[in-house]
Write an enzyme that holds these catalytic residues in place. Structure first.
Site, PDB file in Angstrom:
ATOM      1  CG  HIS A 105      -5.142  -3.632   0.339  1.00 13.44           C
ATOM      2  ND1 HIS A 105      -3.833  -4.083   0.342  1.00 13.44           N
ATOM      3  CD2 HIS A 105      -5.854  -4.590   0.988  1.00 13.44           C
ATOM      4  CE1 HIS A 105      -3.766  -5.247   0.973  1.00 13.44           C
ATOM      5  NE2 HIS A 105      -4.972  -5.590   1.377  1.00 13.44           N
ATOM      6  CD  GLN A 114       6.494 -11.802  -8.046  1.00  3.59           C
ATOM      7  OE1 GLN A 114       7.720 -11.870  -8.027  1.00  3.59           O
ATOM      8  NE2 GLN A 114       5.736 -12.667  -7.403  1.00  3.59           N
ATOM      9  CB  SER A 159       3.023 -13.954  -0.267  1.00  3.17           C
ATOM     10  OG  SER A 159       3.785 -13.124  -1.112  1.00  3.17           O
ATOM     11  CB  CYS A 172      -0.924  -0.001   1.225  1.00  2.00           C
ATOM     12  SG  CYS A 172      -2.449  -0.941   0.974  1.00  2.00           S
TER      13      CYS A 172
HETATM   14  O1  LIG Z   1       7.297 -13.696  -4.968  1.00  2.00           O
HETATM   15  P1  LIG Z   1       6.079 -14.322  -4.350  1.00  2.00           P
HETATM   16  O2  LIG Z   1       4.793 -13.744  -4.872  1.00  2.00           O
HETATM   17  O3  LIG Z   1       6.121 -14.347  -2.851  1.00  2.00           O
HETATM   18  O4  LIG Z   1       6.174 -15.830  -4.828  1.00  2.00           O
HETATM   19  C1  LIG Z   1       5.281 -16.517  -5.647  1.00  2.00           C
HETATM   20  O5  LIG Z   1       5.634 -16.366  -7.023  1.00  2.00           O
HETATM   21  C2  LIG Z   1       6.916 -16.876  -7.406  1.00  2.00           C
HETATM   22  C3  LIG Z   1       7.063 -16.741  -8.895  1.00  2.00           C
HETATM   23  O6  LIG Z   1       6.083 -17.458  -9.616  1.00  2.00           O
HETATM   24  C4  LIG Z   1       7.094 -18.330  -6.967  1.00  2.00           C
HETATM   25  O7  LIG Z   1       8.424 -18.717  -7.190  1.00  2.00           O
HETATM   26  C5  LIG Z   1       6.745 -18.535  -5.500  1.00  2.00           C
HETATM   27  O8  LIG Z   1       6.797 -19.906  -5.201  1.00  2.00           O
HETATM   28  C6  LIG Z   1       5.344 -17.979  -5.238  1.00  2.00           C
HETATM   29  O9  LIG Z   1       4.977 -18.143  -3.889  1.00  2.00           O
END
Ligand SMILES: O=P(O)(O)O[C@H]1O[C@H](CO)[C@@H](O)[C@H](O)[C@H]1O
Ligand SMILES: O=P(O)(O)O[C@H]1O[C@H](CO)[C@@H](O)[C@H](O)[C@H]1O
Lengths: 346, 346
Positions: free
Chosen positions: B113, B168, B161, B54
């Protein structure tokens, strides 16, 4: 071993598939705001009236299980593959499909609903191996069955829909993708060296020592150098043979022993009934000779840091390739530090 | 379409990877004694003081997020890849490894959020696309970065998480396995036909109609013929281009629109915030020309029969190859029957 790699993001090469795996050993203590699953205590009922795999119970199909005392196999009531699929070969522009024949079976490892492989006696695991052997030979000799995949999904987290100790066998006419990859690598090495790729690998691992978990007269268990899952392990026979049908009596027992020891370590790691999918890779059953094939079994367990925190193979892994954090050497070390007596029996 | 295949176990060929997928359309109503997950109501807090994504909050690294109002990206505090890994090339007998350089980033889709892509405005999704575009171009021009993987893990079931809307980007020096497979197939087709494989596929799908989900001036969404996950979908641009850096303004907006529509359908399917991993596959950034590459995005959602019953890719899938029950055509039909208005806004 190049120790610098222990602290450096790197890729390792899987000699059996020709694919790479990304290792990020520097990334261990990350915060976790995601989901955790509840680890369940080991169930204790030896019989469950609602279980469709317990002896004497009626299954969804209406069939009744015999009052079996030894491992028992039957055709899956919800088989993904059927023996009598019509022959269809379809191609229309860029769309391509073909029908597939097969036979799917369920193998109950024990009549006792409460058991799992690590809690079974070696002699009883030996009976499971004998049934795998028979099924491999029998299914493999059926018309149109060119490959026999023996596997176990253990634990709800691995999609196992019934906790009764059991595995499955899916046999089919085409040789599946993962097996083809290994076939190609075994053959490549064999043609060049007239030697089994896995025999040579095993020799090197026994010398190095750092990824070995267990060894008996006939088998070795280890964390492969290119392991993908955090505590992935392999069981490799010392003798080079192609399929489970070739196991001697002595090898059957040694195989049972090493399975029991590995799965006890697994359970002891987080003091939970350790989930995994395991599977046997071996020669196709299409009547051809595969001198290059070297029978082996692998275990792919998802747990990473506790009974409730697993490794997710998601975005990056699905779109790019597998990634792991702890190294294979570290995983071996952690398993080797554990007791060989199941925590349940202490 | 060969309708006989609708009731017959069969394999379908993935023209982009060269791999097969097993389809078992006859196997739909199986009993389930396994685990279910609780579907959660959509969260409603627009700001969470404990969330490290956030605006204005402090992250695990100690860094503080700016008070961002638009999509915001930063280097992952727990990057799997690092830009300054030492150069190591290791080979010892059958063990082979090499160090890997890379840059990992997190992209916050919105300061709010409580949102997810289907609940965001088209203009705001367009901002996300612009940040992906910039990151692809900027990361791709960094030394040693030869491939940029943009992805999103949505939902705890997909290992996400943190529920704050984010994706990402992992960029790295080697071109990953899954991308290499597609590169090879695109090139093979290009060399033979001097045409984009995906353009020709798209044309055939638009004609057939039965797997199309949505279409606008610049993009089409569909269930690919070889879909692996139950409701797997692909977004393909009508114009043949290689990477997101080449998107026109009009295409950016059309892309945002089709993402929003697809993810609304997903949420409406089981009236839940639909989990998935999505990812963009596009040309490597190693300075070479890839006229054969055709930019596309895929969604791999695990849910199968409800907000709590997912498809497990386990034993058979890990050791042999992917397997699905409902056909791609059936999945398209089910999504097409749903409202285009998010259930949350009704
Ligand atoms: O970086 P994060 O979101 O905690 O992690 C998540 O995405 C990653 C990329 O796919 C994986 O390797 C992890 O196992 C997953 O928990
Ligand atoms: O037949 P089961 O145990 O119900 O099914 C389980 O194993 C199969 C084979 O790996 C998978 O296809 C299913 O997704 C999984 O739930």
């Amino acid at each position: 071993m190049n120790t610098e790699l222990n602290n450096t993001p790197h890729r390792r090469y899987n000699i059996l598939t020709g694919e790479w795996i990304l290792v990020s050993p520097h990334r261990t203590n990350r915060p976790w705001q995601g989901k955790t699953e509840n680890s369940k205590a080991l169930k204790k009922e030896t019989y469950d009236a609602t279980c469709y795999l317990c002896p004497g119970n009626t299954r969804a199909s209406g069939d009744t299980n015999p009052d079996y005392r030894e491992p028992y196999s039957f055709v899956n009531d919800f088989s993904s593959l059927l023996p009598d699929s019509p022959e269809i070969d379809f191609q229309e522009g860029l769309l391509k499909a073909e029908s597939e024949k097969g036979i799917c079976k369920v193998v109950c490892f024990s009549p006792d609903h409460s058991l799992t492989l690590p809690l079974m006696e070696v002699d009883d695991i030996t009976q499971v191996i004998k049934i795998w052997k028979n099924e491999y030979l029998e299914l493999g000799s059926e018309k149109d069955i060119n490959y026999v995949q023996i596997f176990e999904n253990k634990g709800a987290i691995m999609g196992c829909s019934n906790p009764h100790p059991h595995g499955q066998i899916w046999s089919q006419s085409s040789v599946p993708t993962e097996v083809l990859k290994k076939s190609a690598k075994f053959r490549e090495y064999w043609n060049k060296n007239k030697h089994s790729l896995l025999s040579d690998y095993l020799e090197q691992e026994l010398e190095a020592g750092e990824r070995i978990l267990d060894e008996n007269e006939h088998f070795v268990s280890l964390i492969p150098y290119w392991a993908v899952w955090p505590f992935e392990a392999m069981i490799i026979p010392k003798r080079h043979f192609q399929h489970i049908g070739q196991l001697s009596e002595a090898e059957e027992k040694a195989y049972a022993e090493i399975i029991k020891k590995l799965t006890i370590k697994y359970d002891n790691l987080f003091e939970t009934s350790f989930p995994y999918s395991s599977g046997i890779h071996q020669a196709p059953t299409n009547g051809k000779d595969y001198p290059e094939w070297h029978f082996h079994m692998s275990f792919y367990p998802p747990l990473l840091r506790s009974a409730s925190v697993k490794k997710f193979m998601v975005g990056y892994e699905m779109f790019a390739g597998p990634q792991r954090d702890i190294t294979a050497e570290e995983a071996a070390k952690r398993l080797n530090e554990l007791s060989s007596i199941h925590y349940f029996n202490k």
